[in-house]
Design a protein around this motif. Structure first.
Motif, mmCIF file in Angstrom:
data_model
loop_
_atom_site.group_PDB
_atom_site.id
_atom_site.type_symbol
_atom_site.label_atom_id
_atom_site.label_comp_id
_atom_site.label_asym_id
_atom_site.label_seq_id
_atom_site.Cartn_x
_atom_site.Cartn_y
_atom_site.Cartn_z
ATOM 1 N N GLY A 31 74.165 -23.367 127.377
ATOM 2 C CA GLY A 31 73.008 -22.622 127.844
ATOM 3 C C GLY A 31 72.687 -21.361 127.069
ATOM 4 N N ARG A 32 73.430 -21.077 126.014
ATOM 5 C CA ARG A 32 73.195 -19.872 125.214
ATOM 6 C C ARG A 32 71.833 -19.952 124.546
ATOM 7 N N ILE A 33 71.158 -18.832 124.453
ATOM 8 C CA ILE A 33 69.838 -18.750 123.839
ATOM 9 C C ILE A 33 69.949 -18.076 122.480
ATOM 10 N N PHE A 34 69.387 -18.714 121.470
ATOM 11 C CA PHE A 34 69.331 -18.134 120.135
ATOM 12 C C PHE A 34 67.917 -17.634 119.913
ATOM 13 N N GLY A 35 67.786 -16.498 119.242
ATOM 14 C CA GLY A 35 66.446 -16.000 119.018
ATOM 15 C C GLY A 35 66.397 -14.771 118.143
ATOM 16 N N ASP A 36 65.169 -14.303 117.985
ATOM 17 C CA ASP A 36 64.879 -13.069 117.256
ATOM 18 C C ASP A 36 63.819 -12.341 118.072
ATOM 19 N N ARG A 37 64.206 -11.264 118.708
ATOM 20 C CA ARG A 37 63.281 -10.547 119.588
ATOM 21 C C ARG A 37 62.165 -9.866 118.810
ATOM 22 N N ALA A 38 62.385 -9.579 117.545
ATOM 23 C CA ALA A 38 61.345 -8.947 116.724
ATOM 24 C C ALA A 38 60.190 -9.909 116.460
ATOM 25 N N THR A 39 60.501 -11.193 116.276
ATOM 26 C CA THR A 39 59.464 -12.187 115.998
ATOM 27 C C THR A 39 59.126 -13.045 117.222
ATOM 28 N N ASN A 40 59.830 -12.821 118.321
ATOM 29 C CA ASN A 40 59.630 -13.589 119.561
ATOM 30 C C ASN A 40 59.785 -15.089 119.349
ATOM 31 N N GLU A 41 60.850 -15.469 118.648
ATOM 32 C CA GLU A 41 61.189 -16.879 118.445
ATOM 33 C C GLU A 41 62.508 -17.151 119.151
ATOM 34 N N TYR A 42 62.559 -18.274 119.865
ATOM 35 C CA TYR A 42 63.761 -18.611 120.620
ATOM 36 C C TYR A 42 64.019 -20.103 120.543
ATOM 37 N N VAL A 43 65.297 -20.470 120.521
ATOM 38 C CA VAL A 43 65.731 -21.858 120.592
ATOM 39 C C VAL A 43 66.802 -21.929 121.674
ATOM 40 N N TYR A 44 66.633 -22.880 122.592
ATOM 41 C CA TYR A 44 67.620 -23.040 123.651
ATOM 42 C C TYR A 44 67.547 -24.448 124.227
ATOM 43 N N MET A 45 68.588 -24.819 124.945
ATOM 44 C CA MET A 45 68.639 -26.102 125.624
ATOM 45 C C MET A 45 68.395 -25.830 127.111
ATOM 46 N N PRO A 46 67.319 -26.385 127.672
ATOM 47 C CA PRO A 46 67.057 -26.164 129.093
ATOM 48 C C PRO A 46 68.202 -26.709 129.956
ATOM 49 N N ALA A 47 68.389 -26.112 131.094
ATOM 50 C CA ALA A 47 69.490 -26.499 131.988
ATOM 51 C C ALA A 47 69.463 -27.984 132.321
ATOM 52 N N GLY A 48 68.289 -28.562 132.481
ATOM 53 C CA GLY A 48 68.175 -29.977 132.826
ATOM 54 C C GLY A 48 68.604 -30.923 131.711
#
Length: 76
Positions: free
Chosen positions: A12-29
């Motif tokens: 469930g860890r979220i990878f991202g860059d808050r400066a560019t507002n990009e995120y990659v994650y696996m939804p709980a489902g």
């Protein structure tokens, strides 16, 4: 493939860059699914991507574990 990043996505860890507002994650489902989908999210769109594509995006966009503005630190 990075075994560490796969493990983090599957927990469930979220990878991202808050400066560019990009995120990659696996939804709980999707956690525990045979062929899970991940989400690649930007300011203007949200796309479903496979695990291989999620890892590629994490690598080429230099995304790091981070806190998502809505979800917090975990997608679970």
């Amino acid at each position: 493939m990075s075994v560490m990043q796969i493990s983090q996505l599957k927990s469930g860890r979220i990878f991202g860059d808050r400066a560019t507002n990009e995120y990659v994650y696996m939804p709980a489902g999707e956690i525990g699914a045979k062929e899970p989908l991940c989400v690649y999210e930007t300011e203007t769109r949200r796309d479903d991507v496979g695990l291989d594509e999620a890892l590629r995006l994490i690598r080429i966009r230099s995304l790091r574990p981070t806190r998502h503005p809505r979800l917090g630190e975990s997608s679970c």
